[in-house]
Design a protein around this motif. Structure first.
Motif, PDB file in Angstrom:
ATOM      1  N   ALA A   1       0.832  -1.207   0.000  1.00 20.78           N
ATOM      2  CA  ALA A   1       0.000   0.000   0.000  1.00 20.78           C
ATOM      3  C   ALA A   1       0.871   1.265   0.000  1.00 20.78           C
ATOM      4  O   ALA A   1       0.669   2.175  -0.820  1.00 20.78           O
ATOM      5  CB  ALA A   1      -0.923  -0.013   1.230  1.00 20.78           C
ATOM      6  N   TYR A   2       1.872   1.295   0.887  1.00 22.08           N
ATOM      7  CA  TYR A   2       2.746   2.483   0.920  1.00 22.08           C
ATOM      8  C   TYR A   2       3.586   2.586  -0.347  1.00 22.08           C
ATOM      9  O   TYR A   2       3.850   3.682  -0.839  1.00 22.08           O
ATOM     10  CB  TYR A   2       3.645   2.462   2.155  1.00 22.08           C
ATOM     11  N   ALA A   3       3.993   1.404  -0.885  1.00 23.08           N
ATOM     12  CA  ALA A   3       4.838   1.411  -2.087  1.00 23.08           C
ATOM     13  C   ALA A   3       4.118   2.071  -3.258  1.00 23.08           C
ATOM     14  O   ALA A   3       4.735   2.764  -4.069  1.00 23.08           O
ATOM     15  CB  ALA A   3       5.259  -0.014  -2.447  1.00 23.08           C
TER      16      ALA A   3
ATOM     17  N   LEU B   1       1.197   3.494  18.042  1.00 18.56           N
ATOM     18  CA  LEU B   1       1.361   2.151  17.471  1.00 18.56           C
ATOM     19  C   LEU B   1       0.927   2.138  16.009  1.00 18.56           C
ATOM     20  O   LEU B   1      -0.182   2.574  15.694  1.00 18.56           O
ATOM     21  CB  LEU B   1       0.500   1.161  18.253  1.00 18.56           C
ATOM     22  N   GLY B   2       1.768   1.636  15.133  1.00 18.92           N
ATOM     23  CA  GLY B   2       1.442   1.675  13.708  1.00 18.92           C
ATOM     24  C   GLY B   2       1.330   3.123  13.282  1.00 18.92           C
ATOM     25  O   GLY B   2       0.323   3.557  12.726  1.00 18.92           O
ATOM     26  N   THR B   3       2.389   3.864  13.546  1.00 13.95           N
ATOM     27  CA  THR B   3       2.353   5.328  13.379  1.00 13.95           C
ATOM     28  C   THR B   3       2.179   5.752  11.922  1.00 13.95           C
ATOM     29  O   THR B   3       1.763   6.876  11.650  1.00 13.95           O
ATOM     30  CB  THR B   3       3.632   5.957  13.973  1.00 13.95           C
TER      31      THR B   3
ATOM     32  N   VAL C   1       5.941   3.667  16.285  1.00 13.47           N
ATOM     33  CA  VAL C   1       6.436   2.361  15.823  1.00 13.47           C
ATOM     34  C   VAL C   1       5.678   1.961  14.568  1.00 13.47           C
ATOM     35  O   VAL C   1       4.446   2.080  14.525  1.00 13.47           O
ATOM     36  CB  VAL C   1       6.179   1.273  16.895  1.00 13.47           C
ATOM     37  N   ASP C   2       6.397   1.493  13.589  1.00 10.44           N
ATOM     38  CA  ASP C   2       5.724   0.939  12.409  1.00 10.44           C
ATOM     39  C   ASP C   2       6.625  -0.132  11.815  1.00 10.44           C
ATOM     40  O   ASP C   2       7.845  -0.115  11.995  1.00 10.44           O
ATOM     41  CB  ASP C   2       5.403   2.012  11.367  1.00 10.44           C
ATOM     42  N   ILE C   3       5.982  -1.023  11.085  1.00 12.67           N
ATOM     43  CA  ILE C   3       6.719  -2.158  10.512  1.00 12.67           C
ATOM     44  C   ILE C   3       7.193  -1.861   9.091  1.00 12.67           C
ATOM     45  O   ILE C   3       8.046  -2.549   8.560  1.00 12.67           O
ATOM     46  CB  ILE C   3       5.815  -3.426  10.569  1.00 12.67           C
TER      47      ILE C   3
ATOM     48  N   ASP D   1       7.550  -4.347  15.248  1.00 18.60           N
ATOM     49  CA  ASP D   1       6.257  -5.014  15.137  1.00 18.60           C
ATOM     50  C   ASP D   1       5.486  -4.776  16.433  1.00 18.60           C
ATOM     51  O   ASP D   1       6.031  -5.018  17.523  1.00 18.60           O
ATOM     52  CB  ASP D   1       6.503  -6.519  14.922  1.00 18.60           C
ATOM     53  N   VAL D   2       4.255  -4.346  16.322  1.00 21.71           N
ATOM     54  CA  VAL D   2       3.464  -4.065  17.533  1.00 21.71           C
ATOM     55  C   VAL D   2       3.221  -5.328  18.359  1.00 21.71           C
ATOM     56  O   VAL D   2       2.846  -5.238  19.518  1.00 21.71           O
ATOM     57  CB  VAL D   2       2.107  -3.399  17.205  1.00 21.71           C
ATOM     58  N   THR D   3       3.447  -6.488  17.757  1.00 19.04           N
ATOM     59  CA  THR D   3       3.266  -7.729  18.506  1.00 19.04           C
ATOM     60  C   THR D   3       4.526  -8.108  19.280  1.00 19.04           C
ATOM     61  O   THR D   3       4.536  -9.110  19.994  1.00 19.04           O
ATOM     62  CB  THR D   3       2.883  -8.897  17.567  1.00 19.04           C
TER      63      THR D   3
ATOM     64  N   ASP E   1      -3.627   4.009  19.016  1.00 23.14           N
ATOM     65  CA  ASP E   1      -3.655   3.137  17.839  1.00 23.14           C
ATOM     66  C   ASP E   1      -4.767   3.589  16.913  1.00 23.14           C
ATOM     67  O   ASP E   1      -5.947   3.340  17.168  1.00 23.14           O
ATOM     68  CB  ASP E   1      -3.867   1.672  18.242  1.00 23.14           C
ATOM     69  N   THR E   2      -4.397   4.274  15.849  1.00 29.09           N
ATOM     70  CA  THR E   2      -5.405   4.695  14.867  1.00 29.09           C
ATOM     71  C   THR E   2      -5.340   3.749  13.666  1.00 29.09           C
ATOM     72  O   THR E   2      -4.879   4.128  12.606  1.00 29.09           O
ATOM     73  CB  THR E   2      -5.192   6.167  14.435  1.00 29.09           C
ATOM     74  N   GLY E   3      -5.772   2.517  13.874  1.00 28.27           N
ATOM     75  CA  GLY E   3      -6.001   1.655  12.714  1.00 28.27           C
ATOM     76  C   GLY E   3      -5.132   0.425  12.558  1.00 28.27           C
ATOM     77  O   GLY E   3      -5.195  -0.214  11.500  1.00 28.27           O
ATOM     78  N   THR E   4      -4.346   0.081  13.569  1.00 27.96           N
ATOM     79  CA  THR E   4      -3.479  -1.094  13.411  1.00 27.96           C
ATOM     80  C   THR E   4      -4.135  -2.357  13.971  1.00 27.96           C
ATOM     81  O   THR E   4      -4.286  -3.357  13.258  1.00 27.96           O
ATOM     82  CB  THR E   4      -2.111  -0.845  14.074  1.00 27.96           C
ATOM     83  N   TYR E   5      -4.551  -2.308  15.223  1.00 28.48           N
ATOM     84  CA  TYR E   5      -5.087  -3.493  15.902  1.00 28.48           C
ATOM     85  C   TYR E   5      -6.183  -4.170  15.075  1.00 28.48           C
ATOM     86  O   TYR E   5      -6.176  -5.392  14.900  1.00 28.48           O
ATOM     87  CB  TYR E   5      -5.634  -3.076  17.266  1.00 28.48           C
TER      88      TYR E   5
END
Ligand SMILES: C[S@@+](CC[C@H](N)C(=O)[O-])C[C@H]1O[C@@H](n2cnc3c(N)ncnc32)[C@H](O)[C@@H]1O
Length: 204
Positions: free
Chosen positions: A6-8, A48-50, A69-71, A96-98, A114-118
Motif C-alpha cells: 500500500a505504501y509502495a 502504534l502503527g504510526t 512504531v511501524d513495521i 512489530d506491535v506484537t 492506535d489509529t487503525g493497526t489493531y
C-alpha cells in the motif's frame, strides 16, 4: 492488508483523517481528556502503527514525548520527513506491535494510541499486541484505539468489538466512546461499512 505494498504504491486513504474536521475534533477531544488537569510536558506517548506519523506529530506538538512504531520502512521515511517539517522531537522505531520489547520499545507509557493497526491484525497478533501494550503501559495509562465494526472485508480490516478488546486486555476497562466521525472514501464507506468507533482502555 498488505501495508508494505500500500505504501509502495502511495495508497494510504487513512491519512485523509487529518483533513476530516469531524474526526480531528473527535481525536482532539480525547487528547484533551488525557491531558486534563496537567501542564505540558505530559509524559511519554506511544503511537502504534504510526504510519507517516500524523497523530504522533500532533501529540508531540501538544507536549507529549512521543515514540512511533511501524513495521513498514517507507511509512517511517515519510514520518521522518513529517517530523522534520514540524520541527518536533519524535522517536521513530521500526518494529512489530506484537513484539514491542523485541524492538527496544519499553517503558511506562502514559498514553498509547492506535489509529487503525489493531483491527487489521489476526487474532494471534491482536493477543500478542495486547500483551505488549499491557507490558509497556504505565499504571495510569490511557489507551486510545479505534476499530471498524466487525465484518468480512477481504484484505481490509475485519474490525473488532468492545467484547473482543476486553478478552484481549484482561485487567483493563474498555469503554466504547462511539463514532470517530471518519468518513472513508465513498466505495469503502458504502461497501465496507466501517462504522468506526473509538475505544478508551484504562487499567481496572
Ligand atoms: C491504517 S494504517 C494507520 C497509520 C497511522 N496510525 C495513521 O492513522 O495515519 C495502519 C498502520 O499500521 C502499520 N502496521 C500494520 N501491522 C503492523 C505491525 N504488526 N507492527 C507495526 N506496524 C504495523 C502499517 O504499516 C500502517 O502504517
Amino acid at each position: 492488508m498488505n501495508y508494505r505494498l500500500a505504501y509502495a504504491v502511495g495508497f494510504h486513504p487513512w491519512e485523509s483523517a487529518i483533513e476530516t474536521p469531524a474526526f480531528v475534533a473527535s481525536i482532539e477531544r480525547l487528547f484533551d481528556e488525557a491531558e486534563v488537569g496537567r501542564d505540558p510536558p505530559y509524559g511519554s506517548a506511544l503511537d502504534l502503527g504510526t504510519g507517516s506519523g500524523i497523530w504522533g506529530v500532533e501529540l508531540a506538538k501538544r507536549g507529549w514525548q512521543v515514540t512511533g512504531v511501524d513495521i513498514v520502512e517507507k511509512a517511517l521515511g515519510r514520518a521522518r520527513d513529517r517530523v522534520d517539517e514540524a520541527g518536533v522531537e519524535m522517536e521513530l522505531v521500526r518494529g512489530d506491535v506484537t513484539d514491542l520489547r523485541g524492538a527496544g520499545v519499553d517503558g511506562e507509557y502514559r498514553l498509547v494510541l492506535d489509529t487503525g493497526t489493531y483491527h487489521g491484525l489476526t487474532s494471534e497478533q491482536r493477543a500478542a499486541m495486547a500483551r505488549e501494550v499491557d507490558a509497556v503501559a504505565g499504571d495510569e495509562a490511557t489507551v486510545l484505539l479505534l476499530a471498524w465494526e466487525p465484518k468480512r472485508r477481504g484484505p481490509l480490516p475485519r474490525g473488532a468489538t468492545r467484547e473482543e478488546l476486553e478478552a484481549n486486555f484482561p485487567g483493563w476497562e474498555v469503554t466504547d466512546l462511539g463514532r470517530t466521525n471518519f468518513t472513508a472514501p465513498k466505495p469503502v464507506e458504502i461497501l465496507m461499512k466501517p462504522n468506526e468507533h473509538w475505544y478508551r482502555l484504562r487499567r481496572e
